[in-house]
Design an enzyme around this catalytic site. Structure first.
Site, PDB file in Angstrom:
ATOM      1  N   HIS A  83     -12.535   3.075   0.325  1.00 47.76           N
ATOM      2  CA  HIS A  83     -12.521   2.078   1.405  1.00 47.76           C
ATOM      3  C   HIS A  83     -13.278   0.809   1.011  1.00 47.76           C
ATOM      4  O   HIS A  83     -13.716   0.042   1.868  1.00 47.76           O
ATOM      5  CB  HIS A  83     -13.149   2.631   2.695  1.00 47.76           C
ATOM      6  CG  HIS A  83     -12.394   3.750   3.325  1.00 47.76           C
ATOM      7  ND1 HIS A  83     -13.022   4.845   3.880  1.00 47.76           N
ATOM      8  CD2 HIS A  83     -11.059   3.956   3.503  1.00 47.76           C
ATOM      9  CE1 HIS A  83     -12.122   5.675   4.363  1.00 47.76           C
ATOM     10  NE2 HIS A  83     -10.917   5.163   4.150  1.00 47.76           N
TER      11      HIS A  83
ATOM     12  N   GLU B 136      -8.043  -5.275   5.366  1.00 47.86           N
ATOM     13  CA  GLU B 136      -7.949  -4.965   3.945  1.00 47.86           C
ATOM     14  C   GLU B 136      -6.817  -5.736   3.280  1.00 47.86           C
ATOM     15  O   GLU B 136      -6.936  -6.147   2.118  1.00 47.86           O
ATOM     16  CB  GLU B 136      -7.739  -3.457   3.761  1.00 47.86           C
ATOM     17  CG  GLU B 136      -8.923  -2.623   4.234  1.00 47.86           C
ATOM     18  CD  GLU B 136      -8.615  -1.139   4.285  1.00 47.86           C
ATOM     19  OE1 GLU B 136      -8.844  -0.478   3.255  1.00 47.86           O
ATOM     20  OE2 GLU B 136      -8.170  -0.651   5.333  1.00 47.86           O
TER      21      GLU B 136
ATOM     22  N   ASN C 201       0.871  -1.180   0.000  1.00 49.14           N
ATOM     23  CA  ASN C 201       0.000   0.000   0.000  1.00 49.14           C
ATOM     24  C   ASN C 201       0.903   1.224   0.000  1.00 49.14           C
ATOM     25  O   ASN C 201       1.460   1.592   1.033  1.00 49.14           O
ATOM     26  CB  ASN C 201      -0.913  -0.017   1.222  1.00 49.14           C
ATOM     27  CG  ASN C 201      -1.835   1.198   1.291  1.00 49.14           C
ATOM     28  OD1 ASN C 201      -1.778   2.092   0.441  1.00 49.14           O
ATOM     29  ND2 ASN C 201      -2.680   1.248   2.301  1.00 49.14           N
TER      30      ASN C 201
ATOM     31  N   ARG D 148      -2.759  -2.218  -3.285  1.00 49.47           N
ATOM     32  CA  ARG D 148      -3.944  -1.374  -3.101  1.00 49.47           C
ATOM     33  C   ARG D 148      -3.847  -0.219  -4.095  1.00 49.47           C
ATOM     34  O   ARG D 148      -2.862   0.503  -4.136  1.00 49.47           O
ATOM     35  CB  ARG D 148      -3.991  -0.815  -1.689  1.00 49.47           C
ATOM     36  CG  ARG D 148      -5.178   0.127  -1.476  1.00 49.47           C
ATOM     37  CD  ARG D 148      -4.957   1.064  -0.314  1.00 49.47           C
ATOM     38  NE  ARG D 148      -6.096   1.956  -0.140  1.00 49.47           N
ATOM     39  CZ  ARG D 148      -6.009   3.176   0.372  1.00 49.47           C
ATOM     40  NH1 ARG D 148      -4.847   3.649   0.764  1.00 49.47           N
ATOM     41  NH2 ARG D 148      -7.082   3.916   0.514  1.00 49.47           N
TER      42      ARG D 148
ATOM     43  N   ARG E 186     -10.665  16.364   7.214  1.00 46.80           N
ATOM     44  CA  ARG E 186     -11.520  16.643   6.051  1.00 46.80           C
ATOM     45  C   ARG E 186     -12.887  17.134   6.501  1.00 46.80           C
ATOM     46  O   ARG E 186     -13.448  16.639   7.480  1.00 46.80           O
ATOM     47  CB  ARG E 186     -11.686  15.379   5.200  1.00 46.80           C
ATOM     48  CG  ARG E 186     -10.399  14.863   4.604  1.00 46.80           C
ATOM     49  CD  ARG E 186     -10.638  13.542   3.886  1.00 46.80           C
ATOM     50  NE  ARG E 186      -9.387  12.894   3.509  1.00 46.80           N
ATOM     51  CZ  ARG E 186      -9.251  11.601   3.280  1.00 46.80           C
ATOM     52  NH1 ARG E 186     -10.310  10.802   3.384  1.00 46.80           N
ATOM     53  NH2 ARG E 186      -8.085  11.086   2.949  1.00 46.80           N
TER      54      ARG E 186
END
Length: 406
Positions: free
Chosen positions: A184, A390, A7, A94, A245
């Protein structure tokens, strides 16, 4: 089969080596500050193998140097778990943005890389790093070790047009790909399947809402095993407030700030992505642990930040109950979802209309890595805390694709 999961960020590389016979993690680690000069005192590598940690302050020039370091850690260092790096059978990456084209994981070749480069405008911070990670691996292992791209957006590709379209001129969708993509996806896919397993029910008969809550956060409506809607949109900025965010705001806020502050679109983007959310409201930190401590000390802005966060999450859950015409289970996952017992309790306090009443004792003792049901198996709507994985999801997709090559 041993699969290395990668990743890549712009200045970081996370990795995990998984033995697919047992689906057991052999080692994992994070290399940070890639391409940066270290002034002293920073630890840019954190490595865990068989429970043993190795910490460096070595400077890493680029992603190829980072992969060289991973190779050394895995197969040559005192904490090695392989006798040779040649034991790595495949590499799974990823990849954040796959656009409309990539609705499932694929074997990477030159044409895939060309497509990913074309999608850079949709993910300017992420896709270049993901491409760099592939090229770095290619430099290390050569073309004979298969590499697979697993897309954050793929799970959400089953959303119906009514969920993914924006009400802007249709030609913008046709020309520029402006639509809701969602992110996600690998996490939402994993925990929804894990939830069905936990319930001992067929996922194709369940309506599940998955809440991936971390510094970046999103919620997904999973209807009969497929992504039906999700809170993140064209970019990961959309949805509810996150660590730094803003989540969704009135679009006029953007133009108003440009005019009022005499700043560029790029500067507004910086504000909304990196200077907003929990850190902006609390004035304390973007780290949930810091906010919780400040909340316990009576910091009113920290309390407000957590109240807003829980309220917005509850609103999304409610909207997805309506969109799917019901819900069977709600799942909390991710760093905050797995650790934030206060947040789970507050969100669930809004869900009395669904008959949700969680066991507070179980809720308070459930932390990251644990799996627990917060309700009763007999309840109409069940609530779970499930650890996401993940990396394992990426490894499974990689294994499936590689086995088809034989």
């Amino acid at each position: 089969m041993k699969i290395l999961v990668i990743n890549c960020g712009s200045s970081s590389l996370k990795f995990q080596l998984i033995d697919m016979e047992s689906e057991g993690m052999l080692c994992k680690g994070t290399i940070e500050r890639i391409g940066e000069k270290l002034s002293g005192g920073e630890n840019n590598i954190i490595y865990n193998a068989s429970g043993k940690g190795i910490v460096f302050d070595k400077e890493i020039e680029d992603h190829t140097a980072a992969l060289d370091t991973v190779k050394w850690l895995i197969s040559e260092s005192e904490g090695k778990v392989l006798s040779s790096f040649a034991e790595v059978d495949a590499i799974g990456h990823r990849v954040v943005q796959g656009g409309d084209k990539y609705t499932k994981s694929v074997l990477i070749d030159d044409s895939v890389i060309a497509d990913l480069e074309g999608l850079i405008p949709l993910a300017p911070l992420h896709n270049p790093a993901n491409i760099e990670g592939y090229k770095a691996c290619l430099n290390i292992v050569g073309p004979n070790v298969p590499q697979v791209a697993v897309f954050d957006t793929a799970f959400h590709s089953t959303m119906p047009p009514m969920a993914y379209m924006y009400a802007v001129p249709y030609e913008y969708y046709e020309k520029y790909g402006i639509r809701r993509y969602g992110f996600h996806g690998t996490s939402h896919k994993y925990v929804s399947q894990r939830c069905a397993d936990f319930m001992k029910k067929d996922i194709t008969k369940l309506k599940i809402i998955t809440c991936h809550l971390g510094n970046g956060a999103s919620i997904a409506a999973v209807k009969f095993g497929k992504g039906f809607d999700t809170s993140m949109g064209f970019t990961p900025l959309d949805g509810f407030m996150m660590g730094t965010r803003s989540g969704g705001v009135d679009p006029s806020v953007v133009t108003y700030l440009e005019q009022k502050l005499h700043i560029s679109p790029e500067e507004v983007d910086e504000i909304l992505n990196k200077k907003s959310g929990v850190i902006a409201i609390s004035g304390v930190s973007s780290d949930d642990r810091d906010i919780y401590r400040a909340q316990q000390e009576g910091n009113e802005r920290a309390i407000l930040a957590h109240e807003m966060q829980a309220y917005e999450i509850a609103k999304y859950i409610g909207s997805y109950v309506a969109a799917m015409n019901g819900v069977d289970a709600i799942v909390f996952t991710g760093g905050i979802g797995e650790n934030g017992f206060w947040l789970r309790a507050k969100v669930c306090s809004y869900l009395g209309y669904l008959g949700v009443e969680i066991n507070q004792a179980v809720n308070q003792r459930t932390v990251k890595g644990a799996e627990a049901e917060l309700t009763q198996p007999s309840d109409k709507v069940r609530v779970f805390v499930l650890a996401t994985n993940e990396e394992l999801m990426i490894a499974r997709d990689t294994k499936e694709i590689v086995e088809k090559l034989k």
